[in-house]
Design a protein around this motif. Structure first.
Motif, PDB file in Angstrom:
ATOM      1  N   ALA A  77       0.814  -1.231   0.000  1.00  0.00           N
ATOM      2  CA  ALA A  77       0.000   0.000   0.000  1.00  0.00           C
ATOM      3  C   ALA A  77       0.841   1.272   0.000  1.00  0.00           C
ATOM      4  CB  ALA A  77      -0.937  -0.002   1.199  1.00  0.00           C
ATOM      5  N   ARG A  78       2.110   1.162   0.390  1.00  0.00           N
ATOM      6  CA  ARG A  78       2.944   2.363   0.416  1.00  0.00           C
ATOM      7  C   ARG A  78       3.200   2.924  -0.976  1.00  0.00           C
ATOM      8  NH1 ARG A  78       7.585  -0.172   4.106  1.00  0.00           N
ATOM      9  NH2 ARG A  78       6.887  -1.982   2.895  1.00  0.00           N
ATOM     10  N   VAL A  79       3.038   2.078  -1.987  1.00  0.00           N
ATOM     11  CA  VAL A  79       3.329   2.560  -3.351  1.00  0.00           C
ATOM     12  C   VAL A  79       2.335   3.656  -3.750  1.00  0.00           C
ATOM     13  CG1 VAL A  79       3.492   1.897  -5.782  1.00  0.00           C
ATOM     14  CG2 VAL A  79       4.475   0.409  -4.013  1.00  0.00           C
ATOM     15  N   ALA A  80       1.038   3.355  -3.631  1.00  0.00           N
ATOM     16  CA  ALA A  80       0.031   4.372  -3.979  1.00  0.00           C
ATOM     17  C   ALA A  80       0.199   5.606  -3.093  1.00  0.00           C
ATOM     18  CB  ALA A  80      -1.380   3.795  -3.843  1.00  0.00           C
ATOM     19  N   ASP A  81       0.409   5.393  -1.804  1.00  0.00           N
ATOM     20  CA  ASP A  81       0.558   6.515  -0.864  1.00  0.00           C
ATOM     21  C   ASP A  81       1.750   7.391  -1.245  1.00  0.00           C
ATOM     22  OD1 ASP A  81      -1.546   5.491   0.517  1.00  0.00           O
ATOM     23  OD2 ASP A  81      -0.361   4.605   2.144  1.00  0.00           O
ATOM     24  N   HIS A  82       2.855   6.748  -1.610  1.00  0.00           N
ATOM     25  CA  HIS A  82       4.088   7.462  -1.953  1.00  0.00           C
ATOM     26  C   HIS A  82       3.873   8.407  -3.138  1.00  0.00           C
ATOM     27  CE1 HIS A  82       8.304   8.066  -3.116  1.00  0.00           C
ATOM     28  NE2 HIS A  82       7.981   7.640  -4.328  1.00  0.00           N
ATOM     29  N   TYR A  83       3.236   7.899  -4.186  1.00  0.00           N
ATOM     30  CA  TYR A  83       3.064   8.738  -5.380  1.00  0.00           C
ATOM     31  C   TYR A  83       2.017   9.830  -5.144  1.00  0.00           C
ATOM     32  CZ  TYR A  83       6.393   5.834  -7.738  1.00  0.00           C
ATOM     33  OH  TYR A  83       7.562   5.201  -8.069  1.00  0.00           O
ATOM     34  N   ARG A  84       1.000   9.492  -4.350  1.00  0.00           N
ATOM     35  CA  ARG A  84      -0.007  10.515  -4.002  1.00  0.00           C
ATOM     36  C   ARG A  84       0.639  11.629  -3.176  1.00  0.00           C
ATOM     37  NH1 ARG A  84      -3.988   6.605  -2.576  1.00  0.00           N
ATOM     38  NH2 ARG A  84      -5.203   6.419  -4.488  1.00  0.00           N
ATOM     39  N   GLY A 102       2.296  14.283  -4.867  1.00  0.00           N
ATOM     40  CA  GLY A 102       1.459  15.203  -5.638  1.00  0.00           C
ATOM     41  C   GLY A 102       0.977  14.645  -6.964  1.00  0.00           C
ATOM     42  N   ARG A 103       1.203  13.354  -7.161  1.00  0.00           N
ATOM     43  CA  ARG A 103       0.801  12.745  -8.426  1.00  0.00           C
ATOM     44  C   ARG A 103      -0.647  12.263  -8.341  1.00  0.00           C
ATOM     45  NH1 ARG A 103       3.593  11.374 -12.517  1.00  0.00           N
ATOM     46  NH2 ARG A 103       5.607  11.688 -11.513  1.00  0.00           N
ATOM     47  N   ARG A 104      -1.356  12.283  -9.474  1.00  0.00           N
ATOM     48  CA  ARG A 104      -2.692  11.701  -9.464  1.00  0.00           C
ATOM     49  C   ARG A 104      -2.572  10.179  -9.508  1.00  0.00           C
ATOM     50  NH1 ARG A 104      -4.961  14.505 -14.143  1.00  0.00           N
ATOM     51  NH2 ARG A 104      -2.732  14.430 -14.507  1.00  0.00           N
ATOM     52  N   VAL A 105      -3.271   9.533  -8.578  1.00  0.00           N
ATOM     53  CA  VAL A 105      -3.247   8.070  -8.480  1.00  0.00           C
ATOM     54  C   VAL A 105      -4.691   7.604  -8.401  1.00  0.00           C
ATOM     55  CG1 VAL A 105      -2.517   6.094  -7.087  1.00  0.00           C
ATOM     56  CG2 VAL A 105      -1.039   8.131  -7.235  1.00  0.00           C
ATOM     57  N   SER A 106      -5.124   6.726  -9.329  1.00  0.00           N
ATOM     58  CA  SER A 106      -6.492   6.209  -9.287  1.00  0.00           C
ATOM     59  C   SER A 106      -6.451   4.705  -9.074  1.00  0.00           C
ATOM     60  CB  SER A 106      -7.223   6.513 -10.601  1.00  0.00           C
ATOM     61  OG  SER A 106      -7.293   7.902 -10.816  1.00  0.00           O
ATOM     62  N   GLU A 107      -7.009   4.268  -7.961  1.00  0.00           N
ATOM     63  CA  GLU A 107      -7.140   2.826  -7.703  1.00  0.00           C
ATOM     64  C   GLU A 107      -8.559   2.453  -8.133  1.00  0.00           C
ATOM     65  OE1 GLU A 107      -4.854   1.526  -3.948  1.00  0.00           O
ATOM     66  OE2 GLU A 107      -5.287   3.648  -3.633  1.00  0.00           O
ATOM     67  N   LEU A 108      -8.654   1.620  -9.169  1.00  0.00           N
ATOM     68  CA  LEU A 108      -9.946   1.380  -9.813  1.00  0.00           C
ATOM     69  C   LEU A 108     -10.258  -0.108  -9.943  1.00  0.00           C
ATOM     70  CD1 LEU A 108      -9.556   3.996 -12.714  1.00  0.00           C
ATOM     71  CD2 LEU A 108     -10.964   4.232 -10.648  1.00  0.00           C
ATOM     72  N   SER A 109     -11.516  -0.449  -9.664  1.00  0.00           N
ATOM     73  CA  SER A 109     -11.993  -1.828  -9.822  1.00  0.00           C
ATOM     74  C   SER A 109     -12.907  -1.882 -11.037  1.00  0.00           C
ATOM     75  CB  SER A 109     -12.789  -2.229  -8.578  1.00  0.00           C
ATOM     76  OG  SER A 109     -13.535  -3.402  -8.825  1.00  0.00           O
ATOM     77  N   ILE A 110     -12.846  -2.968 -11.815  1.00  0.00           N
ATOM     78  CA  ILE A 110     -13.783  -3.056 -12.953  1.00  0.00           C
ATOM     79  C   ILE A 110     -15.091  -3.731 -12.549  1.00  0.00           C
ATOM     80  CG2 ILE A 110     -12.020  -2.918 -14.747  1.00  0.00           C
ATOM     81  CD1 ILE A 110     -12.542  -6.005 -15.164  1.00  0.00           C
ATOM     82  N   GLY A 111     -15.256  -4.105 -11.307  1.00  0.00           N
ATOM     83  CA  GLY A 111     -16.532  -4.672 -10.881  1.00  0.00           C
ATOM     84  C   GLY A 111     -16.366  -5.484  -9.607  1.00  0.00           C
ATOM     85  N   ASP A 112     -17.496  -5.874  -9.060  1.00  0.00           N
ATOM     86  CA  ASP A 112     -17.476  -6.546  -7.757  1.00  0.00           C
ATOM     87  C   ASP A 112     -17.235  -8.045  -7.898  1.00  0.00           C
ATOM     88  OD1 ASP A 112     -17.879  -4.100  -6.635  1.00  0.00           O
ATOM     89  OD2 ASP A 112     -20.035  -4.362  -6.324  1.00  0.00           O
ATOM     90  N   TYR A 113     -16.046  -8.384  -8.321  1.00  0.00           N
ATOM     91  CA  TYR A 113     -15.588  -9.766  -8.413  1.00  0.00           C
ATOM     92  C   TYR A 113     -14.073  -9.703  -8.384  1.00  0.00           C
ATOM     93  CZ  TYR A 113     -15.942  -7.727 -12.996  1.00  0.00           C
ATOM     94  OH  TYR A 113     -15.885  -6.835 -14.022  1.00  0.00           O
ATOM     95  N   VAL A 114     -13.432 -10.837  -8.103  1.00  0.00           N
ATOM     96  CA  VAL A 114     -11.981 -10.816  -7.944  1.00  0.00           C
ATOM     97  C   VAL A 114     -11.313 -11.593  -9.075  1.00  0.00           C
ATOM     98  CG1 VAL A 114     -10.056 -11.382  -6.416  1.00  0.00           C
ATOM     99  CG2 VAL A 114     -12.209 -10.574  -5.449  1.00  0.00           C
ATOM    100  N   LEU A 115     -10.397 -10.925  -9.758  1.00  0.00           N
ATOM    101  CA  LEU A 115      -9.596 -11.545 -10.813  1.00  0.00           C
ATOM    102  C   LEU A 115      -8.262 -11.975 -10.210  1.00  0.00           C
ATOM    103  CD1 LEU A 115     -10.272  -8.682 -13.377  1.00  0.00           C
ATOM    104  CD2 LEU A 115     -11.419 -10.909 -13.306  1.00  0.00           C
ATOM    105  N   ASN A 116      -7.468 -12.682 -10.996  1.00  0.00           N
ATOM    106  CA  ASN A 116      -6.158 -13.119 -10.476  1.00  0.00           C
ATOM    107  C   ASN A 116      -5.104 -12.029 -10.522  1.00  0.00           C
ATOM    108  OD1 ASN A 116      -6.937 -15.672  -9.746  1.00  0.00           O
ATOM    109  ND2 ASN A 116      -6.603 -16.483 -11.808  1.00  0.00           N
ATOM    110  N   GLY A 117      -5.411 -10.941 -11.210  1.00  0.00           N
ATOM    111  CA  GLY A 117      -4.438  -9.856 -11.307  1.00  0.00           C
ATOM    112  C   GLY A 117      -5.047  -8.701 -12.071  1.00  0.00           C
ATOM    113  N   GLY A 118      -4.303  -7.630 -12.200  1.00  0.00           N
ATOM    114  CA  GLY A 118      -4.841  -6.419 -12.806  1.00  0.00           C
ATOM    115  C   GLY A 118      -4.816  -6.401 -14.329  1.00  0.00           C
ATOM    116  N   GLU A 119      -4.235  -7.434 -14.962  1.00  0.00           N
ATOM    117  CA  GLU A 119      -4.038  -7.361 -16.416  1.00  0.00           C
ATOM    118  C   GLU A 119      -5.345  -7.271 -17.202  1.00  0.00           C
ATOM    119  OE1 GLU A 119      -2.366  -9.320 -14.390  1.00  0.00           O
ATOM    120  OE2 GLU A 119      -0.316  -8.608 -14.639  1.00  0.00           O
ATOM    121  N   VAL A 120      -6.308  -8.141 -16.854  1.00  0.00           N
ATOM    122  CA  VAL A 120      -7.574  -8.117 -17.596  1.00  0.00           C
ATOM    123  C   VAL A 120      -8.291  -6.785 -17.349  1.00  0.00           C
ATOM    124  CG1 VAL A 120      -9.852  -9.186 -17.807  1.00  0.00           C
ATOM    125  CG2 VAL A 120      -7.802 -10.611 -17.741  1.00  0.00           C
ATOM    126  N   ALA A 121      -8.207  -6.303 -16.116  1.00  0.00           N
ATOM    127  CA  ALA A 121      -8.812  -5.002 -15.799  1.00  0.00           C
ATOM    128  C   ALA A 121      -8.120  -3.895 -16.596  1.00  0.00           C
ATOM    129  CB  ALA A 121      -8.717  -4.733 -14.302  1.00  0.00           C
TER     130      ALA A 121
END
Ligand code: ADE
Length: 265
Positions: free
Chosen positions: A118-125, A128-147
């Motif tokens: 979690a420190r990665v998103a916090d660090h860039y935020r 002063g950088r824009r950081v968007s943590e985004l989900s493509i829907g209420d289900y869990v994939l094995n990783g962020g690639e498909v999203a």
């Protein structure tokens, strides 16, 4: 637009060579670069993850490896917008796609396992950088690639020149009207005994527009009542109000309310 994707499975992103996004890359409308996170590891085993502090199942991706990778692909660009697909993010919608499509540089960080430290998103935020943590829907994939594929396609098709006929973006589901799209039909006019609605053959543009709007309202009321409740009353004409009443929704004082028991669900 430039998009950098960082992943441990670069081959996953090969689908972005196809179709309209592939063409946009070839023509230079989209500068899409896919990077292997392991290129920024420093150990013999090219390790990207470790066990979670505090215990628990699974592995967490190391912040040091991610930090090196992201600094490299952000390339000193203060406007690079960091996008992190994660099931614990805000739900990605057409509004996010529209907003991201106005950016010059996106960096998409695809996590695997239990996610990225979690420190990665916090660090860039914090920097002063824009950081968007985004989900493509209420289900869990094995990783962020498909999203990432989903988001890049949704964003990429909004870039000027990517979709040949920009008119086709106008009446889509999740567009400005706030309704699902009406049903569509093409030739043959009779297929396996199924006819198409007469009005669509009438050439009467106003009647066709009304028919489509009524079908969009019906579909949306049946499938996405949350979208009916969120409609802007200012956008409704008297036919819409009558149609909504038929569907069990009452428009009053600038709000739209479900009439309890009005229409069987
Ligand atoms: N990674 C795993 N599940 C995801 C989801 N639903 N959306 C975005 N990224 C994810």
């Amino acid at each position: 637009m430039r998009i950098d994707v960082v992943t441990v499975f670069p081959d996953y992103l090969a689908a972005l060579d196809l179709s309209l996004i592939g063409k946009a890359r070839q023509s230079g409308l989209l500068d899409l670069r896919v990077h292997d996170l392991r290129d920024w590891t420093t150990d013999r085993h090219r390790t990207v993850d470790d066990t979670p502090f505090g215990g628990g199942a699974g592995m967490v991706m190391r912040p040091d490896v991610w930090g090196s990778a992201l600094d490299a692909v952000l390339d000193g660009d203060p406007d690079g917008h960091l996008v992190i697909p994660t099931p614990s993010g805000e739900v990605f919608t057409q509004r996010h796609a529209e907003s991201l499509a106005t950016e010059g540089h996106l960096v998409v960080a695809c996590g695997r396992y239990e996610g990225i430290d979690a420190r990665v998103a916090d660090h860039y935020r914090a920097a002063g950088r824009r950081v968007s943590e985004l989900s493509i829907g209420d289900y869990v994939l094995n990783g962020g690639e498909v999203a990432a594929l989903v988001m890049i396609e949704a964003v990429g098709r909004l870039l000027p020149g990517v979709v040949g006929n920009p008119e086709s973006l106008v009446e889509e589901s999740h567009g400005a009207a706030g309704l699902l799209e009406y049903p569509v039909f093409t030739k043959p006019p009779v297929w396996d005994g199924h006819e198409i609605p007469d009005v669509l053959l009438s050439g009467h543009h106003a009647k066709i527009a009304r028919w489509r709007r009524d079908r969009a309202l019906e579909r949306t009321a049946a499938r996405r009542p949350d979208m009916i409740a969120a409609l802007d009353v200012e956008d409704l004409d008297k036919h819409d109000v009558a149609k909504l009443a038929e569907l069990g929704w009452h428009v009053t004082d600038g709000t739209i309310l479900r009439i309890p028991g009005a229409v069987a669900d």
